[in-house]
Design a protein around this motif. Sequence first.
Motif, mmCIF file in Angstrom:
data_model
loop_
_atom_site.group_PDB
_atom_site.id
_atom_site.type_symbol
_atom_site.label_atom_id
_atom_site.label_comp_id
_atom_site.label_asym_id
_atom_site.label_seq_id
_atom_site.Cartn_x
_atom_site.Cartn_y
_atom_site.Cartn_z
ATOM 1 N N SER A 273 13.350 5.481 -0.434
ATOM 2 C CA SER A 273 12.979 5.468 0.989
ATOM 3 C C SER A 273 14.158 5.179 1.895
ATOM 4 N N LEU B 73 4.418 5.745 2.417
ATOM 5 C CA LEU B 73 4.229 5.590 0.970
ATOM 6 C C LEU B 73 2.845 6.119 0.553
ATOM 7 N N PRO C 165 5.439 -8.214 7.621
ATOM 8 C CA PRO C 165 4.304 -7.388 7.211
ATOM 9 C C PRO C 165 3.325 -7.203 8.374
ATOM 10 N N THR C 166 2.717 -6.034 8.439
ATOM 11 C CA THR C 166 1.869 -5.670 9.575
ATOM 12 C C THR C 166 0.540 -6.431 9.592
ATOM 13 N N GLY D 163 8.376 -3.062 6.159
ATOM 14 C CA GLY D 163 7.940 -4.178 7.002
ATOM 15 C C GLY D 163 8.729 -4.243 8.292
ATOM 16 N N SER D 164 9.117 -3.076 8.810
ATOM 17 C CA SER D 164 10.007 -3.039 9.974
ATOM 18 C C SER D 164 9.364 -2.352 11.170
ATOM 19 N N GLY D 165 8.057 -2.101 11.108
ATOM 20 C CA GLY D 165 7.370 -1.451 12.226
ATOM 21 C C GLY D 165 7.561 0.050 12.260
ATOM 22 N N LEU D 166 8.146 0.605 11.208
ATOM 23 C CA LEU D 166 8.449 2.043 11.210
ATOM 24 C C LEU D 166 7.536 2.829 10.273
ATOM 25 N N GLY D 167 6.451 2.207 9.845
ATOM 26 C CA GLY D 167 5.418 2.937 9.111
ATOM 27 C C GLY D 167 5.742 3.241 7.660
ATOM 28 N N SER D 168 6.479 2.325 6.997
ATOM 29 C CA SER D 168 6.836 2.600 5.591
ATOM 30 C C SER D 168 5.600 2.631 4.691
ATOM 31 N N SER D 169 4.625 1.752 4.958
ATOM 32 C CA SER D 169 3.459 1.711 4.053
ATOM 33 C C SER D 169 2.627 2.981 4.190
ATOM 34 N N ARG E 6 11.975 -8.798 8.308
ATOM 35 C CA ARG E 6 10.817 -8.123 7.706
ATOM 36 C C ARG E 6 9.546 -8.828 8.107
ATOM 37 N N TYR F 169 0.108 -1.284 -2.268
ATOM 38 C CA TYR F 169 -0.372 0.045 -1.841
ATOM 39 C C TYR F 169 -0.518 0.977 -3.048
ATOM 40 N N VAL G 175 10.008 5.866 -6.266
ATOM 41 C CA VAL G 175 9.963 5.833 -4.802
ATOM 42 C C VAL G 175 11.367 5.602 -4.262
ATOM 43 N N ASN H 258 3.428 -4.387 -5.462
ATOM 44 C CA ASN H 258 3.156 -3.037 -4.982
ATOM 45 C C ASN H 258 1.676 -2.846 -4.631
ATOM 46 N N GLN I 218 -4.373 -3.818 4.245
ATOM 47 C CA GLN I 218 -3.963 -4.710 5.355
ATOM 48 C C GLN I 218 -5.130 -5.529 5.885
#
Length: 319
Positions: free
Chosen positions: A85, A99, A192-193, A90-96, A190, A59, A83, A57, A132
């Motif tokens: 969700s 969070l 990571p950015t 890690g899918s390009g949809l801004g999860s981090s 998945r 973040y 949490v 974890n 990142q």
Amino acid sequence: MIVISASAPGKIVLMGEHAVVFGKPAIALAVNLRLRCRIDHSSENLVNGQPLATAGNPYLSYIVNNLSKNTDIPSNQQLSFDVLSDIPAGSGLGSSAALSVATIGALAALENKPLNEEAISKKAFEVEYDVQGRASPMDSSVSTHGGGIFLDSKKGPDFLWQSTRNDKTWYIHDLKVPQMGMVIGYTGIRKPTGPMISRVASYCKRTKFACEIIDEIGDITLEGAEAINHNDIEKLGRLMTKNHKLLAILGVSSPELQNLVDAALPHSYGAKLTGGGGGGSMIALTDKPEKVYKAIKLRGGTPYIVHTGVDGLKISERD
Ligand SMILES: Nc1ncnc2c1ncn2[C@@H]1O[C@H](COP(=O)(O)OP(=O)(O)O)[C@@H](O)[C@H]1O
Ligand SMILES: C[C@@](O)(CCOP(=O)(O)O)CC(=O)O
């Protein structure tokens, strides 16, 4: 006992990802996939009942390790985070970013501080950047603000706030976007950015050609913003597809993403990868969302018909 819960949305990038890290313009919209974070005092730092560890974890660990920098909560105060969700990680949809925004928002509420979008968004950007290794304020800003945002290298109408890091300043603007049919296709891969951003950065260091592609993405994103202002969905779609081609040249598409883009295009105004790429997700702008949904599913992707124009950070509970 005080229990606080906050939620923040994921996002799609209509145009400009990766180039925005270099200070170029970008357009991002919040979508109705949300992450919820509930915070409680505790005898040890926990995430979903398990001890908080940096490896699993990064973040949340960063936020907890920098508690005294960002809050008046004593650094020896232990917290438990729950949490939940809808946003695949890690899918390009801004999860981090969702969070970070939801957690920082919940911490502000725990301290009884008024919600200040700019301050929360900037703290979340710092988390994204430091964890990142590099980032733009796009994801943290749209997740905090909701709706749509336009990032530019200069201040314009509907300016919200500006963010500076190293030698770059991004001017963040509210963007009103007409209702548009939008389908996400998740490849199931998945990615990571951080490493995707590094890959583009090293390509740009090595070749002038890559820097020119970044410039070109910036230029067509400005055209995309104009198309939105004129409600010209067909032009926006064409520009999105062109943006995808430029991202593919930069090396951040993948066979799986291309497969889903190809499946969506016959029923769409335009389609492109969204976010960091290399896997993750694509989006299609369409007035036939059901057809695109089926086409993505047939090619093995996970489709989501999404709504835009959704709220940003929300404190959803206070006991
Ligand atoms: N529900 C969640 N619980 C805990 N951490 C999460 C959750 N969702 C995302 N994350 C964190 O965010 C990371 C993914 O962020 P990132 O690589 O930027 O991709 P993206 O933001 O595109 O989903 C995960 O590896 C994880 O550290
Ligand atoms: C590649 C980038 O432009 C978007 C990344 O989006 P995501 O974290 O993959 O959802 C990075 C950034 O803007 O911070």
